[in-house]
Design an enzyme around this catalytic site. Structure first.
Site, PDB file in Angstrom:
ATOM      1  N   CYS A 131       0.837  -1.210   0.000  1.00 32.77           N
ATOM      2  CA  CYS A 131       0.000   0.000   0.000  1.00 32.77           C
ATOM      3  C   CYS A 131       0.869   1.256   0.000  1.00 32.77           C
ATOM      4  CB  CYS A 131      -0.917  -0.021   1.226  1.00 32.77           C
ATOM      5  SG  CYS A 131      -1.893   1.473   1.377  1.00 32.77           S
ATOM      6  N   CYS A 134      -0.416   4.002   2.367  1.00 32.98           N
ATOM      7  CA  CYS A 134      -0.134   3.788   3.796  1.00 32.98           C
ATOM      8  C   CYS A 134       1.355   3.978   4.091  1.00 32.98           C
ATOM      9  CB  CYS A 134      -0.516   2.372   4.226  1.00 32.98           C
ATOM     10  SG  CYS A 134      -2.018   1.749   3.488  1.00 32.98           S
ATOM     11  N   ASP A 135       2.231   3.470   3.249  1.00 36.76           N
ATOM     12  CA  ASP A 135       3.657   3.361   3.610  1.00 36.76           C
ATOM     13  C   ASP A 135       4.603   4.197   2.758  1.00 36.76           C
ATOM     14  OD1 ASP A 135       2.877   1.526   5.514  1.00 36.76           O
ATOM     15  OD2 ASP A 135       3.129  -0.191   4.173  1.00 36.76           O
TER      16      ASP A 135
END
Ligand SMILES: Cc1cc2nc3c(=O)[nH]c(=O)nc-3n(C[C@H](O)[C@H](O)[C@H](O)COP(=O)(O)OP(=O)(O)OC[C@H]3O[C@@H](n4cnc5c(N)ncnc54)[C@H](O)[C@@H]3O)c2cc1C
Length: 309
Positions: A131, A134-135
Protein backbone atom coordinates in the site's frame (compact mmCIF):
# COMPACT_ATOMS: atom_id res chain seq x y z
CA UNK A 1 -29.84 -10.18 19.20
CA UNK A 2 -29.24 -8.05 16.11
CA UNK A 3 -31.40 -8.35 13.03
CA UNK A 4 -28.40 -8.19 10.68
CA UNK A 5 -24.67 -8.55 11.29
CA UNK A 6 -22.48 -7.21 8.49
CA UNK A 7 -18.92 -8.52 8.27
CA UNK A 8 -16.60 -5.88 6.83
CA UNK A 9 -16.75 -2.11 7.06
CA UNK A 10 -15.82 -1.28 3.46
CA UNK A 11 -17.99 0.33 0.79
CA UNK A 12 -20.21 -2.76 0.43
CA UNK A 13 -20.64 -3.27 4.17
CA UNK A 14 -21.37 0.36 4.95
CA UNK A 15 -23.85 0.68 2.08
CA UNK A 16 -25.56 -2.47 3.33
CA UNK A 17 -25.75 -0.89 6.81
CA UNK A 18 -27.37 2.28 5.39
CA UNK A 19 -30.03 0.27 3.54
CA UNK A 20 -30.65 -2.10 6.46
CA UNK A 21 -31.08 0.75 8.95
CA UNK A 22 -33.40 2.57 6.58
CA UNK A 23 -35.50 -0.63 6.49
CA UNK A 24 -35.78 -0.47 10.27
CA UNK A 25 -33.45 -3.36 11.08
CA UNK A 26 -30.90 -3.34 13.91
CA UNK A 27 -27.39 -3.59 12.49
CA UNK A 28 -23.95 -4.49 13.81
CA UNK A 29 -20.93 -3.93 11.56
CA UNK A 30 -17.83 -5.96 12.45
CA UNK A 31 -14.48 -4.76 11.08
CA UNK A 32 -11.18 -6.65 11.36
CA UNK A 33 -8.68 -3.92 10.53
CA UNK A 34 -9.62 -0.38 9.60
CA UNK A 35 -12.88 1.29 8.75
CA UNK A 36 -13.31 1.96 5.04
CA UNK A 37 -11.55 -1.06 3.57
CA UNK A 38 -9.82 -0.51 0.24
CA UNK A 39 -11.34 2.89 -0.48
CA UNK A 40 -9.65 4.33 2.60
CA UNK A 41 -6.24 3.77 0.98
CA UNK A 42 -7.22 5.11 -2.45
CA UNK A 43 -5.63 8.54 -3.04
CA UNK A 44 -8.22 9.82 -5.49
CA UNK A 45 -11.57 8.49 -6.70
CA UNK A 46 -12.86 9.95 -9.94
CA UNK A 47 -15.58 7.49 -10.90
CA UNK A 48 -17.99 7.41 -7.97
CA UNK A 49 -21.19 8.97 -9.33
CA UNK A 50 -22.03 12.39 -8.00
CA UNK A 51 -18.62 13.26 -6.57
CA UNK A 52 -16.50 14.19 -9.58
CA UNK A 53 -13.28 13.85 -7.63
CA UNK A 54 -12.97 12.86 -3.99
CA UNK A 55 -10.19 11.35 -1.89
CA UNK A 56 -10.80 7.76 -0.85
CA UNK A 57 -10.46 8.56 2.84
CA UNK A 58 -13.06 11.33 2.56
CA UNK A 59 -15.47 8.98 0.79
CA UNK A 60 -14.89 6.36 3.51
CA UNK A 61 -15.59 9.00 6.20
CA UNK A 62 -18.81 10.02 4.47
CA UNK A 63 -19.97 6.40 4.27
CA UNK A 64 -19.15 5.88 7.94
CA UNK A 65 -20.96 9.08 9.01
CA UNK A 66 -23.97 8.04 6.96
CA UNK A 67 -24.16 4.52 8.42
CA UNK A 68 -23.57 5.57 12.04
CA UNK A 69 -25.90 8.57 11.87
CA UNK A 70 -28.66 6.12 10.95
CA UNK A 71 -27.85 4.06 14.04
CA UNK A 72 -25.61 1.20 12.86
CA UNK A 73 -23.36 -0.16 15.63
CA UNK A 74 -19.71 -0.93 14.90
CA UNK A 75 -17.21 -3.17 16.68
CA UNK A 76 -13.57 -3.71 15.74
CA UNK A 77 -13.43 -7.46 15.60
CA UNK A 78 -12.11 -10.01 13.10
CA UNK A 79 -14.79 -12.60 12.48
CA UNK A 80 -13.47 -16.14 12.70
CA UNK A 81 -16.65 -18.18 12.20
CA UNK A 82 -20.37 -18.15 11.53
CA UNK A 83 -22.51 -20.95 12.97
CA UNK A 84 -26.19 -21.75 12.69
CA UNK A 85 -28.22 -21.41 15.89
CA UNK A 86 -31.20 -23.61 15.20
CA UNK A 87 -33.02 -23.04 11.93
CA UNK A 88 -33.44 -19.30 11.96
CA UNK A 89 -30.54 -17.62 13.76
CA UNK A 90 -26.77 -17.33 13.53
CA UNK A 91 -23.91 -16.94 15.94
CA UNK A 92 -21.07 -14.80 14.56
CA UNK A 93 -17.84 -15.26 16.47
CA UNK A 94 -14.90 -12.92 16.44
CA UNK A 95 -11.55 -12.84 18.19
CA UNK A 96 -13.12 -11.37 21.35
CA UNK A 97 -16.88 -11.92 21.38
CA UNK A 98 -19.77 -13.83 19.88
CA UNK A 99 -22.89 -12.08 18.61
CA UNK A 100 -26.30 -13.42 17.58
CA UNK A 101 -28.40 -12.33 14.64
CA UNK A 102 -31.17 -13.30 12.26
CA UNK A 103 -29.26 -12.69 9.02
CA UNK A 104 -25.62 -12.16 8.04
CA UNK A 105 -24.12 -10.14 5.22
CA UNK A 106 -20.51 -11.03 4.40
CA UNK A 107 -18.71 -8.02 2.89
CA UNK A 108 -15.14 -9.03 3.60
CA UNK A 109 -13.68 -7.58 0.38
CA UNK A 110 -10.27 -8.56 -0.92
CA UNK A 111 -6.64 -8.19 0.06
CA UNK A 112 -3.46 -7.59 -1.97
CA UNK A 113 -2.03 -10.68 -3.65
CA UNK A 114 1.43 -11.71 -2.41
CA UNK A 115 4.22 -12.40 -4.92
CA UNK A 116 5.33 -15.53 -3.05
CA UNK A 117 9.10 -15.10 -3.26
CA UNK A 118 11.21 -16.23 -0.31
CA UNK A 119 11.60 -13.62 2.42
CA UNK A 120 8.45 -11.66 1.44
CA UNK A 121 6.56 -12.14 4.72
CA UNK A 122 9.57 -11.25 6.92
CA UNK A 123 10.22 -8.09 4.91
CA UNK A 124 6.71 -6.69 5.32
CA UNK A 125 7.30 -3.55 7.41
CA UNK A 126 11.04 -3.70 6.61
CA UNK A 127 10.87 -2.63 2.98
CA UNK A 128 8.04 -4.63 1.44
CA UNK A 129 4.57 -3.07 1.32
CA UNK A 130 1.31 -3.53 -0.55
CA UNK A 131 0.00 0.00 0.00
CA UNK A 132 1.77 3.12 -1.25
CA UNK A 133 -0.80 5.37 0.40
CA UNK A 134 -0.13 3.79 3.80
CA UNK A 135 3.66 3.36 3.61
CA UNK A 136 4.97 5.62 0.83
CA UNK A 137 6.01 8.36 3.25
CA UNK A 138 8.49 5.98 4.94
CA UNK A 139 10.56 6.14 1.73
CA UNK A 140 10.68 9.90 1.22
CA UNK A 141 13.63 10.82 -1.05
CA UNK A 142 14.64 7.14 -1.36
CA UNK A 143 14.71 4.89 -4.42
CA UNK A 144 11.83 2.41 -4.51
CA UNK A 145 10.34 -0.20 -6.83
CA UNK A 146 6.73 -0.83 -7.70
CA UNK A 147 5.90 -4.26 -9.09
CA UNK A 148 2.63 -4.33 -11.04
CA UNK A 149 0.97 -3.25 -14.25
CA UNK A 150 -2.71 -2.37 -13.73
CA UNK A 151 -4.64 0.65 -12.41
CA UNK A 152 -3.69 0.34 -8.75
CA UNK A 153 -0.01 -0.09 -9.66
CA UNK A 154 -0.16 3.03 -11.84
CA UNK A 155 -1.97 5.05 -9.16
CA UNK A 156 0.60 3.96 -6.57
CA UNK A 157 3.47 4.86 -8.94
CA UNK A 158 2.11 8.38 -9.33
CA UNK A 159 1.77 8.66 -5.57
CA UNK A 160 5.34 7.42 -4.97
CA UNK A 161 6.83 9.62 -7.69
CA UNK A 162 5.87 12.70 -5.71
CA UNK A 163 7.58 11.38 -2.56
CA UNK A 164 10.54 9.30 -3.64
CA UNK A 165 13.76 10.12 -5.47
CA UNK A 166 13.27 7.44 -8.10
CA UNK A 167 10.56 4.87 -8.77
CA UNK A 168 11.35 1.76 -10.79
CA UNK A 169 8.05 0.57 -12.25
CA UNK A 170 8.61 -3.13 -12.92
CA UNK A 171 5.94 -5.08 -14.79
CA UNK A 172 5.51 -8.84 -15.01
CA UNK A 173 4.33 -8.73 -18.63
CA UNK A 174 5.26 -6.75 -21.73
CA UNK A 175 2.59 -4.07 -21.36
CA UNK A 176 0.31 -2.21 -18.99
CA UNK A 177 -3.25 -3.34 -18.24
CA UNK A 178 -4.49 -0.06 -16.75
CA UNK A 179 -6.32 2.95 -18.13
CA UNK A 180 -4.44 4.84 -20.85
CA UNK A 181 -4.84 8.11 -18.98
CA UNK A 182 -2.92 6.68 -16.01
CA UNK A 183 -0.26 5.13 -18.25
CA UNK A 184 0.29 8.52 -19.92
CA UNK A 185 0.51 10.30 -16.56
CA UNK A 186 3.12 7.79 -15.32
CA UNK A 187 5.17 8.12 -18.51
CA UNK A 188 5.35 11.88 -18.01
CA UNK A 189 7.04 11.54 -14.61
CA UNK A 190 10.77 12.20 -14.98
CA UNK A 191 11.69 10.15 -11.89
CA UNK A 192 9.83 7.00 -12.99
CA UNK A 193 11.83 4.37 -14.87
CA UNK A 194 9.72 1.66 -16.54
CA UNK A 195 10.99 -1.89 -17.15
CA UNK A 196 8.70 -4.53 -18.68
CA UNK A 197 8.52 -8.31 -18.74
CA UNK A 198 10.33 -9.18 -15.52
CA UNK A 199 9.98 -11.85 -12.84
CA UNK A 200 11.08 -11.29 -9.26
CA UNK A 201 13.69 -13.91 -8.36
CA UNK A 202 15.08 -12.62 -5.07
CA UNK A 203 14.70 -10.02 -2.34
CA UNK A 204 18.20 -8.75 -1.50
CA UNK A 205 18.51 -8.06 2.22
CA UNK A 206 20.78 -5.93 4.38
CA UNK A 207 20.29 -7.40 7.84
CA UNK A 208 16.52 -7.47 8.38
CA UNK A 209 15.78 -4.78 5.81
CA UNK A 210 15.28 -4.74 2.06
CA UNK A 211 18.32 -3.57 0.07
CA UNK A 212 17.32 -4.50 -3.47
CA UNK A 213 15.62 -6.80 -5.93
CA UNK A 214 16.90 -9.37 -8.35
CA UNK A 215 14.64 -9.63 -11.39
CA UNK A 216 14.80 -12.00 -14.33
CA UNK A 217 14.39 -10.23 -17.66
CA UNK A 218 12.12 -12.72 -19.41
CA UNK A 219 13.08 -11.47 -22.86
CA UNK A 220 16.89 -11.48 -22.55
CA UNK A 221 17.25 -14.07 -19.79
CA UNK A 222 19.50 -11.64 -17.87
CA UNK A 223 19.27 -11.03 -14.14
CA UNK A 224 18.78 -7.34 -13.40
CA UNK A 225 19.45 -5.80 -10.01
CA UNK A 226 17.57 -2.83 -8.56
CA UNK A 227 19.00 -1.19 -5.43
CA UNK A 228 15.90 -0.07 -3.54
CA UNK A 229 14.93 0.30 0.09
CA UNK A 230 11.24 -0.05 -0.62
CA UNK A 231 9.33 -2.47 -2.81
CA UNK A 232 5.60 -1.98 -3.33
CA UNK A 233 3.79 -5.02 -4.68
CA UNK A 234 0.56 -4.39 -6.57
CA UNK A 235 -0.31 -7.50 -8.55
CA UNK A 236 -4.01 -7.85 -7.87
CA UNK A 237 -6.31 -8.82 -5.07
CA UNK A 238 -7.37 -12.09 -3.49
CA UNK A 239 -10.34 -12.82 -1.25
CA UNK A 240 -9.86 -13.95 2.36
CA UNK A 241 -12.95 -16.05 3.00
CA UNK A 242 -11.42 -19.03 4.80
CA UNK A 243 -13.42 -18.24 7.95
CA UNK A 244 -16.65 -18.73 5.99
CA UNK A 245 -15.69 -21.82 3.96
CA UNK A 246 -17.69 -24.21 6.15
CA UNK A 247 -20.94 -22.23 5.98
CA UNK A 248 -21.13 -20.91 2.38
CA UNK A 249 -19.86 -22.29 -0.92
CA UNK A 250 -16.68 -20.73 -2.34
CA UNK A 251 -15.36 -20.99 -5.89
CA UNK A 252 -11.91 -22.38 -6.70
CA UNK A 253 -10.32 -18.96 -6.14
CA UNK A 254 -11.95 -18.51 -2.73
CA UNK A 255 -14.71 -16.06 -3.74
CA UNK A 256 -18.14 -16.62 -2.17
CA UNK A 257 -20.43 -17.96 -4.87
CA UNK A 258 -23.36 -15.63 -5.54
CA UNK A 259 -25.03 -13.95 -8.47
CA UNK A 260 -26.58 -10.49 -8.70
CA UNK A 261 -29.14 -11.46 -6.03
CA UNK A 262 -26.28 -11.59 -3.46
CA UNK A 263 -27.75 -14.80 -1.96
CA UNK A 264 -25.25 -17.45 -0.87
CA UNK A 265 -25.69 -21.22 -0.69
CA UNK A 266 -26.99 -20.80 2.90
CA UNK A 267 -30.39 -19.27 3.55
CA UNK A 268 -30.05 -16.19 5.74
CA UNK A 269 -26.45 -15.45 4.71
CA UNK A 270 -25.92 -12.85 2.00
CA UNK A 271 -22.74 -11.50 0.38
CA UNK A 272 -21.74 -8.13 -1.02
CA UNK A 273 -18.76 -6.53 -2.75
CA UNK A 274 -15.34 -7.75 -3.82
CA UNK A 275 -15.53 -10.99 -1.80
CA UNK A 276 -18.15 -12.53 -4.09
CA UNK A 277 -17.94 -14.08 -7.55
CA UNK A 278 -18.35 -11.32 -10.15
CA UNK A 279 -16.60 -9.74 -13.08
CA UNK A 280 -16.28 -6.10 -12.07
CA UNK A 281 -14.88 -5.19 -8.65
CA UNK A 282 -15.35 -1.46 -8.19
CA UNK A 283 -16.80 0.98 -5.67
CA UNK A 284 -20.07 1.28 -7.57
CA UNK A 285 -20.54 -2.50 -7.78
CA UNK A 286 -19.63 -2.86 -4.09
CA UNK A 287 -22.22 -0.22 -3.17
CA UNK A 288 -24.77 -1.84 -5.48
CA UNK A 289 -24.21 -5.24 -3.85
CA UNK A 290 -24.51 -3.67 -0.40
CA UNK A 291 -27.95 -2.31 -1.26
CA UNK A 292 -29.12 -5.58 -2.85
CA UNK A 293 -27.82 -7.76 0.00
CA UNK A 294 -29.39 -5.53 2.67
CA UNK A 295 -32.78 -5.49 0.98
CA UNK A 296 -32.61 -9.27 0.48
CA UNK A 297 -31.70 -9.76 4.16
CA UNK A 298 -34.50 -7.42 5.18
CA UNK A 299 -37.07 -9.30 3.14
CA UNK A 300 -35.73 -12.67 4.37
CA UNK A 301 -36.14 -11.59 8.02
CA UNK A 302 -39.67 -10.26 7.43
CA UNK A 303 -40.72 -13.27 5.38
CA UNK A 304 -38.98 -16.20 7.03
CA UNK A 305 -37.60 -15.33 10.47
CA UNK A 306 -40.20 -13.01 12.06
CA UNK A 307 -43.24 -15.32 11.71
CA UNK A 308 -41.58 -18.12 13.67
CA UNK A 309 -39.97 -16.04 16.46
C1 LIG B 1 -5.46 1.44 -4.50
C2 LIG B 1 -6.84 1.15 -4.97
C3 LIG B 1 -7.48 2.07 -5.78
C4 LIG B 1 -8.79 1.84 -6.21
N1 LIG B 1 -9.39 2.79 -6.97
C5 LIG B 1 -10.68 2.63 -7.31
C6 LIG B 1 -11.36 3.66 -8.03
O1 LIG B 1 -10.79 4.72 -8.32
N2 LIG B 1 -12.65 3.44 -8.37
C7 LIG B 1 -13.32 2.29 -8.06
O2 LIG B 1 -14.50 2.17 -8.39
N3 LIG B 1 -12.70 1.29 -7.39
C8 LIG B 1 -11.41 1.44 -7.01
N4 LIG B 1 -10.76 0.43 -6.33
C9 LIG B 1 -11.52 -0.81 -6.02
C10 LIG B 1 -12.51 -0.55 -4.85
O3 LIG B 1 -11.82 0.14 -3.82
C11 LIG B 1 -13.07 -1.87 -4.34
O4 LIG B 1 -13.73 -2.54 -5.38
C12 LIG B 1 -14.08 -1.63 -3.21
O5 LIG B 1 -13.53 -0.79 -2.22
C13 LIG B 1 -14.50 -2.96 -2.59
O6 LIG B 1 -15.30 -2.69 -1.47
P1 LIG B 1 -15.73 -3.88 -0.50
O7 LIG B 1 -16.55 -3.26 0.57
O8 LIG B 1 -16.29 -5.01 -1.26
O9 LIG B 1 -14.36 -4.46 0.11
P2 LIG B 1 -13.21 -3.78 0.97
O10 LIG B 1 -13.08 -2.34 0.69
O11 LIG B 1 -12.03 -4.68 0.76
O12 LIG B 1 -13.72 -3.91 2.48
C14 LIG B 1 -13.79 -5.15 3.13
C15 LIG B 1 -13.60 -4.92 4.62
O13 LIG B 1 -13.85 -6.16 5.29
C16 LIG B 1 -12.91 -6.31 6.33
N5 LIG B 1 -12.81 -7.74 6.67
C17 LIG B 1 -12.27 -8.73 5.91
N6 LIG B 1 -12.36 -9.90 6.55
C18 LIG B 1 -12.98 -9.65 7.73
C19 LIG B 1 -13.33 -10.48 8.83
N7 LIG B 1 -13.08 -11.80 8.85
N8 LIG B 1 -13.93 -9.91 9.91
C20 LIG B 1 -14.21 -8.56 9.92
N9 LIG B 1 -13.87 -7.73 8.88
C21 LIG B 1 -13.27 -8.27 7.81
C22 LIG B 1 -11.63 -5.72 5.75
O14 LIG B 1 -10.71 -5.37 6.77
C23 LIG B 1 -12.17 -4.52 4.99
O15 LIG B 1 -12.20 -3.35 5.77
C24 LIG B 1 -9.46 0.63 -5.85
C25 LIG B 1 -8.81 -0.32 -5.04
C26 LIG B 1 -7.52 -0.05 -4.59
C27 LIG B 1 -6.83 -1.07 -3.70
Amino acid sequence: MYDIIIIGCGTAGMTAAIYARRSGKSVLLLEAESIGGQVAVTPKVENFPGFGEISGSELADKLLDHATSLGADIELEKVTSIKKLGDRHFSVTGEYNSYECKAVIIASGAKPRHINVEGEDELVGNGVSYCAVCDGAFFKNEDVALIGDANTALIYTLQLSSLCRKVYLLTLFDRFFGEQELVDAVKQKSNVEIHHNLALTKFIKDGDSLAGLEMLNKESGDIETYAVKGCFISIGQVPDNKAFADIVNLDEKGYIIADESCCTSTEGIFVAGDCRTKKIRQLTTAASDGAIAALAANSYIDRVVRPVV
